[in-house]
Motif scaffolding. Structure first.
Motif, PDB file in Angstrom:
ATOM      1  N   THR A   1     -17.939 -60.341  -8.321  1.00 32.38           N
ATOM      2  CA  THR A   1     -18.727 -61.071  -9.322  1.00 32.38           C
ATOM      3  C   THR A   1     -19.943 -60.243  -9.705  1.00 32.38           C
ATOM      4  O   THR A   1     -20.420 -59.415  -8.915  1.00 32.38           O
ATOM      5  CB  THR A   1     -19.214 -62.432  -8.779  1.00 32.38           C
TER       6      THR A   1
ATOM      7  N   GLY B   1     -17.089 -65.418 -11.213  1.00 32.87           N
ATOM      8  CA  GLY B   1     -17.747 -66.256 -10.230  1.00 32.87           C
ATOM      9  C   GLY B   1     -17.727 -67.735 -10.523  1.00 32.87           C
ATOM     10  O   GLY B   1     -18.534 -68.477  -9.958  1.00 32.87           O
TER      11      GLY B   1
ATOM     12  N   TRP C   1     -12.544 -60.326  -4.086  1.00 35.32           N
ATOM     13  CA  TRP C   1     -13.286 -61.136  -5.049  1.00 35.32           C
ATOM     14  C   TRP C   1     -14.554 -60.395  -5.453  1.00 35.32           C
ATOM     15  O   TRP C   1     -15.357 -60.002  -4.602  1.00 35.32           O
ATOM     16  CB  TRP C   1     -13.650 -62.484  -4.432  1.00 35.32           C
TER      17      TRP C   1
ATOM     18  N   ARG D   1     -17.520 -62.092  -1.012  1.00 33.42           N
ATOM     19  CA  ARG D   1     -17.703 -61.564  -2.360  1.00 33.42           C
ATOM     20  C   ARG D   1     -18.268 -60.155  -2.353  1.00 33.42           C
ATOM     21  O   ARG D   1     -19.127 -59.800  -1.543  1.00 33.42           O
ATOM     22  CB  ARG D   1     -18.627 -62.517  -3.124  1.00 33.42           C
TER      23      ARG D   1
END
Length: 377
Positions: free
Chosen positions: A217, A195, A215, A276
């Protein structure tokens, strides 16, 4: 660089690392009357000037660099924004070293730092070494400084988290430190893990050429709107300082400052590139899977998972606390007043590194004034 007869070279201060923090410290040593290669020596593990910047990927141009502050005594001016940051900043550091005659020794590896009274067998004939000196083993010989400024940064220690199933993955696994640009990801299904700023920058480059990007995180990313001024900077530094005071390893800068919102990031969020997902449960041979069974196929896992402080060579001094970090008062290690860390913890930012170099030299000056030299100087 050793005296005859295998003796360790006695100097006042040894600076380890010639990135931003190390060069700032060397500048202030010279400014306060210390002569390079006589009173102090600067060692650098890297092959050429530029610190960690020399290893940045070529598509990271200077106009996309976040928060580069000038070294003391010499501004960086006239740099073309479209040039690779590695070239611009590498050239700037090179000019800085030449302008101030810092005489950096490179490439030199520092193997271990010990108390001079507890050296290894091969270093026994150290003669006058002692009297509060350190013994520093390097690839060019041994040094016996009265003080050490450690400015080794983090680049040599990329962090690879332990994730279940990682050893089973059938594709490529790459750390952001190895990232050379987006072309290596053309047509691939890429999962970007992390991140921080590098994760976002590299994801934005990869997305237009990849078959698909995902993505993930551990924590929801925080994007920072508006200016980041002196007050915000002091607040961020205070948070990092608190961890260091507790003897905990310092966290990344982004963990306390947030990600700066730019037009490129705003557009990527609108397009869905920066959508995300939380960290997956495990890695499979063909991708990653979450606890609810949701799976994403992947050809490449890109670990933008940051770095850890490169301080293993300090292990013989036993500076670490039970929490894993080094407790400090300013730049000084609480367990050994001869050792100063710059570019570590609260001084890890580019502006903090410069200030820390000056602070370390000031306190080392007081140490050298208090303790008499043992070599007659």
């Amino acid at each position: 660089m050793n005296d005859s007869g295998g003796r360790a070279t006695e100097i006042e201060v040894l600076v380890v690392g010639a990135g931003q923090a190390g060069l700032a410290a060397a500048f202030h040593l010279r400014r306060t009357g210390h002569t390079p290669d006589r009173d102090f020596v600067v060692l650098d593990h890297s092959p050429r000037p530029g610190g960690a910047w020399q290893f940045r990927w070529p598509t990271l141009t200077y106009d996309r660099v976040h928060g580069m502050h000038a070294l003391p005594g010499m501004e960086l001016t006239g740099a073309a924004g479209g040039r690779p940051s590695s070239e611009v900043i590498g050239g700037y550091f090179d000019s800085y070293e030449q302008t101030f005659g810092l005489r950096v020794h490179r490439p030199v590896s520092v193997l271990a730092v010990r108390d001079a009274g507890a050296g290894p067998p091969w270093a026994e004939p150290v003669g006058a070494v002692g009297g509060g000196r350190l013994l520093v083993e390097t690839s060019e010989g041994a040094y016996a400084p009265r003080a050490l400024i450690n400015a080794t940064g983090t680049w040599d220690r990329p962090f690879w988290p332990h994730l279940p199933g990682r050893e089973t993955f059938g594709g490529r696994q790459v750390h952001s430190a190895q990232y050379g640009g987006p072309e290596a990801f053309r047509g691939a299904r890429v999962v970007v893990i992390g991140g921080g700023t590098s994760a976002v920058q590299q994801l934005l480059e990869i997305a237009p050429v990849a078959a698909a990007t995902t993505w993930v995180t551990r924590r929801p990313p925080v994007f920072r709107e508006g200016p980041f001024g002196a007050d915000e900077g002091r607040a961020a530094v205070a948070l990092v300082e608190e961890r260091v005071r507790q003897g905990l390893p310092p966290r990344s800068v982004v963990s306390v400052t947030g990600l700066p919102m730019t037009e490129a990031i705003r557009a990527a969020r609108a397009s869905g590139v920066l959508e995300r997902l939380p960290l997956f449960e495990r890695i499979t041979p063909g991708g990653v899977v979450w606890p609810d069974g949701h799976a994403v196929a992947a050809d490449v896992l890109l670990y933008a998972t940051g770095f850890r402080a490169a301080i293993d060579h300090l292990a013989p001094l036993k500076l670490r606390e039970p929490g894993g970090g080094i407790r400090m008062a300013g730049t000084r290690a609480l367990r050994d007043a001869r050792v100063h860390l710059v570019g570590y913890g609260p001084s890890a930012s580019t502006i903090g590194a410069g200030r820390a170099g000056r602070a370390a030299v000031r306190e080392i000056g007081r140490l050298l004034d208090r303790e008499p030299a043992t070599d007659g100087s």
